[in-house]
Design an enzyme around this catalytic site. Structure first.
Site, PDB file in Angstrom:
ATOM      1  N   LEU A 129       2.053  11.022   5.754  1.00 51.99           N
ATOM      2  CA  LEU A 129       1.593   9.985   4.832  1.00 51.99           C
ATOM      3  C   LEU A 129       1.583   8.646   5.557  1.00 51.99           C
ATOM      4  CD1 LEU A 129       3.350  10.878   1.454  1.00 51.99           C
ATOM      5  CD2 LEU A 129       1.177  11.677   2.391  1.00 51.99           C
TER       6      LEU A 129
ATOM      7  N   ASP B 145       4.161   8.058  -1.100  1.00 53.14           N
ATOM      8  CA  ASP B 145       5.420   8.789  -1.298  1.00 53.14           C
ATOM      9  C   ASP B 145       6.390   8.649  -0.121  1.00 53.14           C
ATOM     10  OD1 ASP B 145       4.708   9.499  -3.795  1.00 53.14           O
ATOM     11  OD2 ASP B 145       4.163  11.569  -3.320  1.00 53.14           O
TER      12      ASP B 145
ATOM     13  N   ALA C 297       0.864  -1.192   0.000  1.00 52.26           N
ATOM     14  CA  ALA C 297       0.000   0.000   0.000  1.00 52.26           C
ATOM     15  C   ALA C 297       0.898   1.239   0.000  1.00 52.26           C
ATOM     16  CB  ALA C 297      -0.969  -0.008   1.178  1.00 52.26           C
TER      17      ALA C 297
ATOM     18  N   ASP D 114       7.195   6.040  11.986  1.00 53.63           N
ATOM     19  CA  ASP D 114       7.081   4.984  13.004  1.00 53.63           C
ATOM     20  C   ASP D 114       8.307   5.098  13.907  1.00 53.63           C
ATOM     21  OD1 ASP D 114       4.660   3.392  12.099  1.00 53.63           O
ATOM     22  OD2 ASP D 114       5.827   3.498  10.267  1.00 53.63           O
TER      23      ASP D 114
ATOM     24  N   SER E 143      -0.260   4.463   5.022  1.00 52.45           N
ATOM     25  CA  SER E 143      -1.142   3.570   4.259  1.00 52.45           C
ATOM     26  C   SER E 143      -2.540   3.561   4.865  1.00 52.45           C
ATOM     27  CB  SER E 143      -0.571   2.151   4.262  1.00 52.45           C
ATOM     28  OG  SER E 143       0.744   2.171   3.757  1.00 52.45           O
TER      29      SER E 143
ATOM     30  N   GLN F  31       9.111   2.313  16.384  1.00 52.61           N
ATOM     31  CA  GLN F  31       9.559   1.127  15.629  1.00 52.61           C
ATOM     32  C   GLN F  31      11.029   1.280  15.242  1.00 52.61           C
ATOM     33  OE1 GLN F  31       7.348  -0.975  12.314  1.00 52.61           O
ATOM     34  NE2 GLN F  31       8.616   0.355  11.045  1.00 52.61           N
TER      35      GLN F  31
ATOM     36  N   HIS G  68       7.114   5.794   1.249  1.00 51.38           N
ATOM     37  CA  HIS G  68       7.931   4.626   0.872  1.00 51.38           C
ATOM     38  C   HIS G  68       8.884   4.992  -0.261  1.00 51.38           C
ATOM     39  CE1 HIS G  68       4.192   2.688   2.560  1.00 51.38           C
ATOM     40  NE2 HIS G  68       5.122   2.062   3.240  1.00 51.38           N
TER      41      HIS G  68
HETATM   42  O1  PAF Z   1       6.785  -0.157   8.914  1.00 45.05           O
HETATM   43  C1  PAF Z   1       6.291  -1.149   8.343  1.00 45.05           C
HETATM   44  O2  PAF Z   1       5.744  -1.069   7.242  1.00 45.05           O
HETATM   45  C2  PAF Z   1       6.354  -2.507   9.038  1.00 45.05           C
HETATM   46  O3  PAF Z   1       6.198  -2.381  10.408  1.00 45.05           O
HETATM   47  C3  PAF Z   1       7.638  -3.299   8.697  1.00 45.05           C
HETATM   48  C4  PAF Z   1       8.884  -2.596   9.201  1.00 45.05           C
HETATM   49  C5  PAF Z   1       7.716  -3.501   7.196  1.00 45.05           C
HETATM   50  C6  PAF Z   1       7.590  -4.681   9.371  1.00 45.05           C
HETATM   51  O4  PAF Z   1       6.481  -5.404   8.961  1.00 45.05           O
END
Ligand code: PAF
Length: 280
Positions: A184, A35, A32, A150, A186, A153, A37
């Site tokens: 942005l 920009d 999904a 994130d 998904s 993360q 990504h």
């Molecule tokens: O940030 C994400 O899209 C996800 O958490 C990842 C790092 C691809 C792990 O599934």
């Protein structure tokens, strides 16, 4: 750009890229694509570097009542975007390939994963750490790119890469935003037009609070005001908090890098965002 779905084909394709003398950059995604990504792929695009993107909607990082079933899946559009962005190889494993029958291993990172989303989404960061470890072992990249959107993360993955001596450089890429400031994501497609308009209160409230804290105003007052703005806009708040940008510990000293982080629901959609405190 090649697309591979089996681990053997992945290993062969990565070995062929390495045989040409390239370093390998990994951009892990759940598809999904937007920009944000594309910015990760662009950050990775350098001479002598081949870019492997992964697309895998990881069931282990979704809670029982979360949006795994409705998470957007747009394979063809994603592949077009990755081709245009200059990606060399896409790794698209199935759930069975990633988690075959009998899979019983869990990677759990302490400390940085125990606050904020670690509390709001129990098990989420174990799911992330486990799948990212697998992706790292499958692709064996030299460097990997993750969005700062994130932020927790990113902190979890950095901690894990250090603790497990992974020897992979973890690079954070700044959050990409729409013209109205919304980060942005998904998940933004879940917002209807009214929710989408109200959701802009999130980056606005964080921006105002971050500038106020950077000026030296009382941080708790700034957070209270940000929460009031979000409530008034119709958000249901999980957290709005100031943290040390490296350890994510609460009540950071003013001479430490600091980050303002928030998660809140607009209707059925949970949004997260964060912003640096830009001290002069
Ligand atoms: O940030 C994400 O899209 C996800 O958490 C990842 C790092 C691809 C792990 O599934």
């Amino acid at each position: 750009m090649d697309t591979v779905r089996e681990i053997g084909a992945l290993r062969d394709a990565v070995a062929a890229l390495r045989d040409d003398g390239a370093a390998i950059a990994l951009v892990p995604t759940m598809g999904a694509l937007h920009d944000g990504h594309v910015a990760l792929v662009e950050a990775a695009r350098r001479p002598g570097v081949c870019i492997v993107a992964s697309i895998f909607v990881n069931p282990r990082q979704f809670g029982a009542n979360e949006d795994l079933a409705r998470y957007p899946r747009r394979e063809q559009a994603d592949l077009r975007m990755l081709t245009e962005a200059g990606c060399d190889l896409v790794w698209m494993p199935s759930v069975e390939t990633m988690y075959p029958d009998g899979f019983a291993t869990n990677i759990s990172v302490g400390g940085v994963s125990e606050t904020f989303d670690g509390v709001a989404r129990p098990g989420h960061f174990d799911g992330v750490a486990t799948v990212v470890t697998k992706l790292f072992n499958q692709v064996r990249p030299d460097i990997a790119y993750f969005g700062e959107k994130d932020f927790q993360q990113l902190a979890v993955i950095r901690r894990m890469a250090i603790d497990l001596d992974l020897g992979i450089d973890i690079v954070g890429v700044p959050t990409q935003r729409d013209d109205d400031g919304l980060a942005l994501s998904s998940r933004n497609v879940y917002l209807d037009v009214h929710e989408r308009a109200k959701a802009t209160a999130l980056p606005r409230a964080l921006g105002i609070a971050a500038r106020s804290i950077a000026r030296g105003d009382d941080a708790e007052d700034a957070l209270v005001e940000a929460r009031a703005t979000l409530n008034a806009a119709g958000f249901d708040i999980d957290y709005v908090a100031l943290a040390d940008a490296e350890t994510l510990a609460a009540n950071p000293a003013a001479d430490r890098p600091r980050r303002l982080l928030a998660a809140a629901r607009m209707g059925a959609t949970r949004l997260i965002d964060n912003i640096a405190i830009q001290d002069d």
